[in-house]
Scaffold this motif. Structure first.
Motif, PDB file in Angstrom:
ATOM      1  N   THR A   1       0.835  -1.203   0.000  1.00 56.16           N
ATOM      2  CA  THR A   1       0.000   0.000   0.000  1.00 56.16           C
ATOM      3  C   THR A   1       0.868   1.251   0.000  1.00 56.16           C
ATOM      4  OG1 THR A   1      -1.707  -1.198   1.224  1.00 56.16           O
ATOM      5  CG2 THR A   1      -1.858   1.204   1.223  1.00 56.16           C
ATOM      6  N   THR A   2       1.943   1.228   0.796  1.00 55.51           N
ATOM      7  CA  THR A   2       2.862   2.361   0.833  1.00 55.51           C
ATOM      8  C   THR A   2       3.491   2.602  -0.536  1.00 55.51           C
ATOM      9  OG1 THR A   2       3.353   1.913   3.155  1.00 55.51           O
ATOM     10  CG2 THR A   2       4.911   3.302   1.968  1.00 55.51           C
ATOM     11  N   MET A   3       3.920   1.528  -1.198  1.00 55.87           N
ATOM     12  CA  MET A   3       4.528   1.677  -2.533  1.00 55.87           C
ATOM     13  C   MET A   3       3.522   2.239  -3.533  1.00 55.87           C
ATOM     14  SD  MET A   3       7.121  -1.651  -2.782  1.00 55.87           S
ATOM     15  CE  MET A   3       5.901  -2.586  -3.612  1.00 55.87           C
ATOM     16  N   TYR A   4       2.274   1.792  -3.457  1.00 54.74           N
ATOM     17  CA  TYR A   4       1.223   2.245  -4.369  1.00 54.74           C
ATOM     18  C   TYR A   4       0.937   3.738  -4.161  1.00 54.74           C
ATOM     19  CZ  TYR A   4      -3.278   2.054  -6.843  1.00 54.74           C
ATOM     20  OH  TYR A   4      -4.320   2.256  -7.704  1.00 54.74           O
ATOM     21  N   VAL A   5       0.744   4.134  -2.902  1.00 54.63           N
ATOM     22  CA  VAL A   5       0.470   5.540  -2.597  1.00 54.63           C
ATOM     23  C   VAL A   5       1.679   6.399  -2.959  1.00 54.63           C
ATOM     24  CG1 VAL A   5       0.027   7.177  -0.713  1.00 54.63           C
ATOM     25  CG2 VAL A   5      -1.273   5.052  -0.850  1.00 54.63           C
ATOM     26  N   ASP A   6       2.874   5.903  -2.680  1.00 54.30           N
ATOM     27  CA  ASP A   6       4.103   6.630  -3.013  1.00 54.30           C
ATOM     28  C   ASP A   6       4.210   6.849  -4.524  1.00 54.30           C
ATOM     29  OD1 ASP A   6       6.705   7.783  -2.262  1.00 54.30           O
ATOM     30  OD2 ASP A   6       7.528   6.041  -3.307  1.00 54.30           O
ATOM     31  N   ARG A   7       3.890   5.827  -5.302  1.00 52.72           N
ATOM     32  CA  ARG A   7       3.947   5.947  -6.760  1.00 52.72           C
ATOM     33  C   ARG A   7       2.958   7.006  -7.255  1.00 52.72           C
ATOM     34  NH1 ARG A   7       1.222   3.732 -11.088  1.00 52.72           N
ATOM     35  NH2 ARG A   7      -0.037   2.449  -9.713  1.00 52.72           N
ATOM     36  N   LEU A   8       1.751   7.011  -6.687  1.00 56.00           N
ATOM     37  CA  LEU A   8       0.762   8.015  -7.081  1.00 56.00           C
ATOM     38  C   LEU A   8       1.209   9.414  -6.653  1.00 56.00           C
ATOM     39  CD1 LEU A   8      -2.541   6.108  -6.233  1.00 56.00           C
ATOM     40  CD2 LEU A   8      -1.638   6.622  -8.509  1.00 56.00           C
ATOM     41  N   ALA A   9       1.763   9.520  -5.460  1.00 57.85           N
ATOM     42  CA  ALA A   9       2.218  10.833  -4.979  1.00 57.85           C
ATOM     43  C   ALA A   9       3.353  11.360  -5.839  1.00 57.85           C
ATOM     44  CB  ALA A   9       2.666  10.727  -3.524  1.00 57.85           C
ATOM     45  N   ARG A  10       4.262  10.492  -6.233  1.00 60.99           N
ATOM     46  CA  ARG A  10       5.384  10.935  -7.069  1.00 60.99           C
ATOM     47  C   ARG A  10       4.917  11.371  -8.454  1.00 60.99           C
ATOM     48  NH1 ARG A  10      10.198   9.970  -4.554  1.00 60.99           N
ATOM     49  NH2 ARG A  10      10.128   8.427  -2.897  1.00 60.99           N
ATOM     50  N   SER A  11       3.844  10.775  -8.947  1.00 66.04           N
ATOM     51  CA  SER A  11       3.342  11.191 -10.259  1.00 66.04           C
ATOM     52  C   SER A  11       2.742  12.597 -10.199  1.00 66.04           C
ATOM     53  CB  SER A  11       2.336  10.182 -10.805  1.00 66.04           C
ATOM     54  OG  SER A  11       1.141  10.207 -10.058  1.00 66.04           O
ATOM     55  N   VAL A  12       2.285  13.017  -9.021  1.00 68.08           N
ATOM     56  CA  VAL A  12       1.789  14.384  -8.860  1.00 68.08           C
ATOM     57  C   VAL A  12       2.931  15.369  -9.051  1.00 68.08           C
ATOM     58  CG1 VAL A  12       0.863  16.047  -7.179  1.00 68.08           C
ATOM     59  CG2 VAL A  12      -0.141  13.778  -7.373  1.00 68.08           C
ATOM     60  N   TRP A  13       4.120  14.974  -8.611  1.00 70.29           N
ATOM     61  CA  TRP A  13       5.265  15.874  -8.708  1.00 70.29           C
ATOM     62  C   TRP A  13       5.688  16.093 -10.152  1.00 70.29           C
ATOM     63  CZ3 TRP A  13       8.054  12.455  -4.641  1.00 70.29           C
ATOM     64  CH2 TRP A  13       7.427  12.622  -3.415  1.00 70.29           C
ATOM     65  N   THR A  14       5.397  15.124 -11.020  1.00 70.61           N
ATOM     66  CA  THR A  14       5.825  15.252 -12.406  1.00 70.61           C
ATOM     67  C   THR A  14       4.752  15.853 -13.304  1.00 70.61           C
ATOM     68  OG1 THR A  14       5.168  12.968 -12.856  1.00 70.61           O
ATOM     69  CG2 THR A  14       7.476  13.371 -12.243  1.00 70.61           C
ATOM     70  N   GLU A  15       3.482  15.579 -12.962  1.00 71.52           N
ATOM     71  CA  GLU A  15       2.388  16.146 -13.760  1.00 71.52           C
ATOM     72  C   GLU A  15       1.099  16.101 -12.978  1.00 71.52           C
ATOM     73  OE1 GLU A  15       0.633  13.660 -16.967  1.00 71.52           O
ATOM     74  OE2 GLU A  15       2.343  12.384 -16.537  1.00 71.52           O
ATOM     75  N   THR A  16       0.099  16.844 -13.415  1.00 69.78           N
ATOM     76  CA  THR A  16      -1.209  16.840 -12.789  1.00 69.78           C
ATOM     77  C   THR A  16      -2.042  15.743 -13.442  1.00 69.78           C
ATOM     78  OG1 THR A  16      -1.027  19.202 -12.485  1.00 69.78           O
ATOM     79  CG2 THR A  16      -3.212  18.253 -12.238  1.00 69.78           C
ATOM     80  N   PRO A  17      -2.613  14.808 -12.658  1.00 67.92           N
ATOM     81  CA  PRO A  17      -3.281  13.651 -13.231  1.00 67.92           C
ATOM     82  C   PRO A  17      -4.582  13.928 -13.971  1.00 67.92           C
ATOM     83  CG  PRO A  17      -3.515  13.673 -10.860  1.00 67.92           C
ATOM     84  CD  PRO A  17      -2.592  14.797 -11.225  1.00 67.92           C
ATOM     85  N   ARG A  18      -5.400  14.907 -13.515  1.00 67.72           N
ATOM     86  CA  ARG A  18      -6.716  15.065 -14.115  1.00 67.72           C
ATOM     87  C   ARG A  18      -6.790  16.195 -15.127  1.00 67.72           C
ATOM     88  NH1 ARG A  18     -11.136  15.265  -9.552  1.00 67.72           N
ATOM     89  NH2 ARG A  18     -10.122  17.247  -9.295  1.00 67.72           N
ATOM     90  N   SER A  19      -5.790  16.993 -15.205  1.00 64.60           N
ATOM     91  CA  SER A  19      -5.902  18.201 -16.006  1.00 64.60           C
ATOM     92  C   SER A  19      -4.990  18.148 -17.222  1.00 64.60           C
ATOM     93  CB  SER A  19      -5.552  19.418 -15.144  1.00 64.60           C
ATOM     94  OG  SER A  19      -5.525  20.555 -15.942  1.00 64.60           O
ATOM     95  N   SER A  20      -5.595  17.966 -18.386  1.00 65.31           N
ATOM     96  CA  SER A  20      -4.796  17.993 -19.608  1.00 65.31           C
ATOM     97  C   SER A  20      -4.447  19.431 -19.970  1.00 65.31           C
ATOM     98  CB  SER A  20      -5.545  17.316 -20.742  1.00 65.31           C
ATOM     99  OG  SER A  20      -6.768  17.983 -20.961  1.00 65.31           O
ATOM    100  N   SER A  21      -5.251  20.404 -19.513  1.00 64.51           N
ATOM    101  CA  SER A  21      -4.957  21.799 -19.830  1.00 64.51           C
ATOM    102  C   SER A  21      -3.665  22.234 -19.147  1.00 64.51           C
ATOM    103  CB  SER A  21      -6.114  22.697 -19.407  1.00 64.51           C
ATOM    104  OG  SER A  21      -6.281  22.649 -18.002  1.00 64.51           O
ATOM    105  N   TYR A  22      -3.392  21.729 -17.951  1.00 63.50           N
ATOM    106  CA  TYR A  22      -2.147  22.069 -17.265  1.00 63.50           C
ATOM    107  C   TYR A  22      -0.960  21.564 -18.072  1.00 63.50           C
ATOM    108  CZ  TYR A  22       1.675  21.772 -13.980  1.00 63.50           C
ATOM    109  OH  TYR A  22       2.899  21.856 -13.392  1.00 63.50           O
ATOM    110  N   ARG A  23      -1.070  20.331 -18.572  1.00 64.45           N
ATOM    111  CA  ARG A  23       0.031  19.774 -19.363  1.00 64.45           C
ATOM    112  C   ARG A  23       0.225  20.561 -20.647  1.00 64.45           C
ATOM    113  NH1 ARG A  23      -1.651  13.931 -17.748  1.00 64.45           N
ATOM    114  NH2 ARG A  23      -3.552  14.708 -18.602  1.00 64.45           N
ATOM    115  N   SER A  24      -0.843  20.918 -21.312  1.00 65.60           N
ATOM    116  CA  SER A  24      -0.691  21.649 -22.569  1.00 65.60           C
ATOM    117  C   SER A  24      -0.159  23.061 -22.306  1.00 65.60           C
ATOM    118  CB  SER A  24      -2.017  21.700 -23.331  1.00 65.60           C
ATOM    119  OG  SER A  24      -2.991  22.376 -22.569  1.00 65.60           O
ATOM    120  N   ASP A  25      -0.575  23.675 -21.166  1.00 67.24           N
ATOM    121  CA  ASP A  25      -0.042  24.992 -20.817  1.00 67.24           C
ATOM    122  C   ASP A  25       1.449  24.915 -20.533  1.00 67.24           C
ATOM    123  OD1 ASP A  25      -2.529  26.073 -21.085  1.00 67.24           O
ATOM    124  OD2 ASP A  25      -2.961  26.169 -18.926  1.00 67.24           O
TER     125      ASP A  25
END
Length: 191
Positions: free
Chosen positions: A158-182
């Motif tokens: 569970t820790t590894m799973y949550v850690d992986r999701l948290a680290r993906s926040v640091w690289t990009e925003t998961p729900r917002s494609s507009s943030y990535r395109s901006d």
């Protein structure tokens, strides 16, 4: 969602599709831990007269009563306090709105302490092996050892799973494609 909003969001808000899986994993880990702490880990029999079953908690109490304060404290911390605190911290990381820096710091601390997660299972295994070597004593593992090991393993996953999701926040925003395109647009404009 803006970058500032992402920094102070709960992971459950950023990853709503994962909320059920993480919630179930936290619930299963907690249930296994509490069950593993209360079930007997081992059954010891010395000659014909003395028999005893030890759970983690009764082992801590027996060590304390035998004036083995350091061992009792180490077992209490690594077997009871740390796993409960780890699950509580994971719940906070997942459900509570935290700034990105604070979430990263908490995950880093969990990662450092997580390396010691299997210490208590290792100690019980060594105890069983050592006592089995004695001709006058017989020690058998009980269900609690397996449930407790499963709780620690589930907590680690569970820790590894949550850690992986948290680290993906640091690289990009998961729900917002507009943030990535901006952010792509600003990178091309600055070149």
């Amino acid at each position: 969602m803006s970058k500032e909003a992402t920094r102070a969001s709960a992971l459950s808000q950023l990853y709503p599709a994962h909320t059920l899986a993480v919630s179930v994993a936290l619930l299963v880990s907690t249930t296994l831990l509490l069950t593993g702490l209360s079930l007997p880990l081992l059954h010891a029999q010395q000659m014909i007269f003395w028999k005893s079953a030890y759970s983690v908690w009764t082992g801590v109490v027996a060590l304390w009563e035998a004036n083995e304060l350091l061992l009792a404290t180490v077992l209490l911390f690594f077997s009871i306090v740390f796993p409960v605190a780890k699950l509580a911290a994971l719940s906070v990381i997942w459900f509570v709105r935290l700034p990105q820096k604070q979430r990263a710091r908490l995950l880093h601390r969990l990662e450092l302490l997580g390396k010691w997660s299997m210490l208590d299972v290792f100690v019980v295994a060594i105890l069983i092996v050592l006592v089995k070597l004695g001709p006058l004593a017989k020690v058998e593992p009980r269900a609690g050892v397996y449930v407790f090991a499963a709780a620690i393993a589930c907590s680690m996953l569970t820790t590894m799973y949550v850690d992986r999701l948290a680290r993906s926040v640091w690289t990009e925003t998961p729900r917002s494609s507009s943030y990535r395109s901006d952010s792509r647009r600003s990178r091309t404009q600055s070149c």
